[in-house]
Design a protein around this motif. Structure first.
Motif, PDB file in Angstrom:
ATOM      1  N   MET A  53       0.840  -1.176   0.000  1.00  0.00           N
ATOM      2  CA  MET A  53       0.000   0.000   0.000  1.00  0.00           C
ATOM      3  C   MET A  53       0.883   1.236   0.000  1.00  0.00           C
ATOM      4  O   MET A  53       1.934   1.241   0.629  1.00  0.00           O
ATOM      5  N   LYS A  54       0.439   2.266  -0.731  1.00  0.00           N
ATOM      6  CA  LYS A  54       1.149   3.532  -0.682  1.00  0.00           C
ATOM      7  C   LYS A  54       0.144   4.659  -0.538  1.00  0.00           C
ATOM      8  O   LYS A  54      -1.032   4.516  -0.913  1.00  0.00           O
ATOM      9  N   LEU A  55       0.606   5.768   0.024  1.00  0.00           N
ATOM     10  CA  LEU A  55      -0.200   6.973   0.180  1.00  0.00           C
ATOM     11  C   LEU A  55       0.385   8.052  -0.706  1.00  0.00           C
ATOM     12  O   LEU A  55       1.605   8.133  -0.871  1.00  0.00           O
ATOM     13  N   ARG A  56      -0.498   8.884  -1.241  1.00  0.00           N
ATOM     14  CA  ARG A  56      -0.051  10.058  -1.983  1.00  0.00           C
ATOM     15  C   ARG A  56      -1.117  11.136  -1.850  1.00  0.00           C
ATOM     16  O   ARG A  56      -2.269  10.847  -1.503  1.00  0.00           O
ATOM     17  N   PRO A  57      -0.751  12.391  -2.142  1.00  0.00           N
ATOM     18  CA  PRO A  57      -1.752  13.463  -2.083  1.00  0.00           C
ATOM     19  C   PRO A  57      -2.895  13.213  -3.073  1.00  0.00           C
ATOM     20  O   PRO A  57      -2.678  12.716  -4.181  1.00  0.00           O
ATOM     21  N   MET A  58      -4.101  13.547  -2.653  1.00  0.00           N
ATOM     22  CA  MET A  58      -5.273  13.413  -3.515  1.00  0.00           C
ATOM     23  C   MET A  58      -5.262  14.520  -4.563  1.00  0.00           C
ATOM     24  O   MET A  58      -4.850  15.645  -4.281  1.00  0.00           O
ATOM     25  N   THR A  59      -5.734  14.189  -5.767  1.00  0.00           N
ATOM     26  CA  THR A  59      -5.884  15.177  -6.840  1.00  0.00           C
ATOM     27  C   THR A  59      -7.317  15.120  -7.372  1.00  0.00           C
ATOM     28  O   THR A  59      -8.073  14.184  -7.064  1.00  0.00           O
ATOM     29  N   GLY A  60      -7.654  16.078  -8.191  1.00  0.00           N
ATOM     30  CA  GLY A  60      -8.978  16.086  -8.808  1.00  0.00           C
ATOM     31  C   GLY A  60      -9.237  14.859  -9.650  1.00  0.00           C
ATOM     32  O   GLY A  60     -10.383  14.407  -9.761  1.00  0.00           O
ATOM     33  N   ASP A  61      -8.198  14.295 -10.232  1.00  0.00           N
ATOM     34  CA  ASP A  61      -8.360  13.081 -11.052  1.00  0.00           C
ATOM     35  C   ASP A  61      -8.810  11.877 -10.218  1.00  0.00           C
ATOM     36  O   ASP A  61      -9.315  10.895 -10.764  1.00  0.00           O
ATOM     37  N   ASP A  62      -8.613  11.955  -8.893  1.00  0.00           N
ATOM     38  CA  ASP A  62      -8.995  10.857  -8.002  1.00  0.00           C
ATOM     39  C   ASP A  62     -10.474  10.879  -7.644  1.00  0.00           C
ATOM     40  O   ASP A  62     -10.983   9.919  -7.065  1.00  0.00           O
ATOM     41  N   LEU A  63     -11.168  11.971  -7.970  1.00  0.00           N
ATOM     42  CA  LEU A  63     -12.532  12.139  -7.470  1.00  0.00           C
ATOM     43  C   LEU A  63     -13.518  11.049  -7.890  1.00  0.00           C
ATOM     44  O   LEU A  63     -14.351  10.661  -7.062  1.00  0.00           O
ATOM     45  N   PRO A  64     -13.494  10.514  -9.094  1.00  0.00           N
ATOM     46  CA  PRO A  64     -14.457   9.443  -9.390  1.00  0.00           C
ATOM     47  C   PRO A  64     -14.338   8.260  -8.410  1.00  0.00           C
ATOM     48  O   PRO A  64     -15.345   7.794  -7.868  1.00  0.00           O
ATOM     49  N   ALA A  65     -13.125   7.798  -8.159  1.00  0.00           N
ATOM     50  CA  ALA A  65     -12.933   6.679  -7.223  1.00  0.00           C
ATOM     51  C   ALA A  65     -13.263   7.101  -5.795  1.00  0.00           C
ATOM     52  O   ALA A  65     -13.903   6.349  -5.045  1.00  0.00           O
ATOM     53  N   VAL A  66     -12.840   8.296  -5.422  1.00  0.00           N
ATOM     54  CA  VAL A  66     -13.102   8.795  -4.063  1.00  0.00           C
ATOM     55  C   VAL A  66     -14.607   8.924  -3.826  1.00  0.00           C
ATOM     56  O   VAL A  66     -15.118   8.526  -2.777  1.00  0.00           O
ATOM     57  N   MET A  67     -15.331   9.450  -4.803  1.00  0.00           N
ATOM     58  CA  MET A  67     -16.772   9.624  -4.619  1.00  0.00           C
ATOM     59  C   MET A  67     -17.496   8.284  -4.543  1.00  0.00           C
ATOM     60  O   MET A  67     -18.481   8.161  -3.802  1.00  0.00           O
ATOM     61  N   ASP A  68     -17.019   7.268  -5.253  1.00  0.00           N
ATOM     62  CA  ASP A  68     -17.607   5.933  -5.111  1.00  0.00           C
ATOM     63  C   ASP A  68     -17.433   5.427  -3.682  1.00  0.00           C
ATOM     64  O   ASP A  68     -18.365   4.874  -3.087  1.00  0.00           O
ATOM     65  N   ILE A  69     -16.238   5.617  -3.120  1.00  0.00           N
ATOM     66  CA  ILE A  69     -15.988   5.193  -1.740  1.00  0.00           C
ATOM     67  C   ILE A  69     -16.829   6.029  -0.779  1.00  0.00           C
ATOM     68  O   ILE A  69     -17.419   5.499   0.170  1.00  0.00           O
TER      69      ILE A  69
END
Length: 152
Positions: free
Chosen positions: A1-17
């Motif tokens: 597992m790795k962590l990185r800063p969130m970006t706008g491109d991550d929003l589709p996956a983030v919004m599903d979660i």
């Protein structure tokens, strides 16, 4: 597992979660975009990836000597695997880097698992917000002083 800063491109996956984790009071995509717009000034959001797939996200708001956990969410099939703990550790470290002396959060009164995790991380209950969540559930207010070496 790795962590990185969130970006706008991550929003589709983030919004599903977001919607699967918080079905009754999920943030809108607009709200999340607003949070990202304040990075890095007053916000810090991270995503957790396993095999290049986003499995969780978390964020804080920080100003002056205080920080607030805005959200932590992990896909159901990855809960209990250390993803949430890794993100919380990253948030605590970032709050400390930003000069916060204490960090606050609200947790649902009907979520004893999350409460136990926060207690394990050195948070203490300091109050209650009645009917805080959209469905009328109370929120327990918790605080942790930063620089406390007794917590994980």
């Amino acid at each position: 597992m790795k962590l990185r800063p969130m970006t706008g491109d991550d929003l589709p996956a983030v919004m599903d979660i977001e919607r699967s984790t918080f079905p009754l009071d999920a943030w809108s995509e607009g709200m999340m975009r607003g949070e990202l717009a304040d990075m890095p000034r007053t916000r810090h959001y991270v995503v957790a990836l396993i095999d290049d797939r986003i499995v969780g996200y978390a964020g804080i708001a920080a100003a002056a000597d205080q920080a607030d956990v805005q959200t932590i969410a992990v896909l159901e099939n990855h809960r209990g695997t250390g993803v949430g703990s890794a993100m919380l550790n990253a948030l605590l470290a970032e709050a400390g880097r930003r000069g916060a002396r204490e960090i606050f959060l609200e947790v649902r009164a009907d979520n004893p698992h999350a409460q136990a995790v926060y207690l394990h991380f050195g948070f203490e209950e300091i109050g209650l917000r009645r009917r805080y969540y959209d469905d009328g559930t109370d929120a327990i207010i918790m605080r942790r002083k930063l620089g406390d070496s007794s917590a994980p």
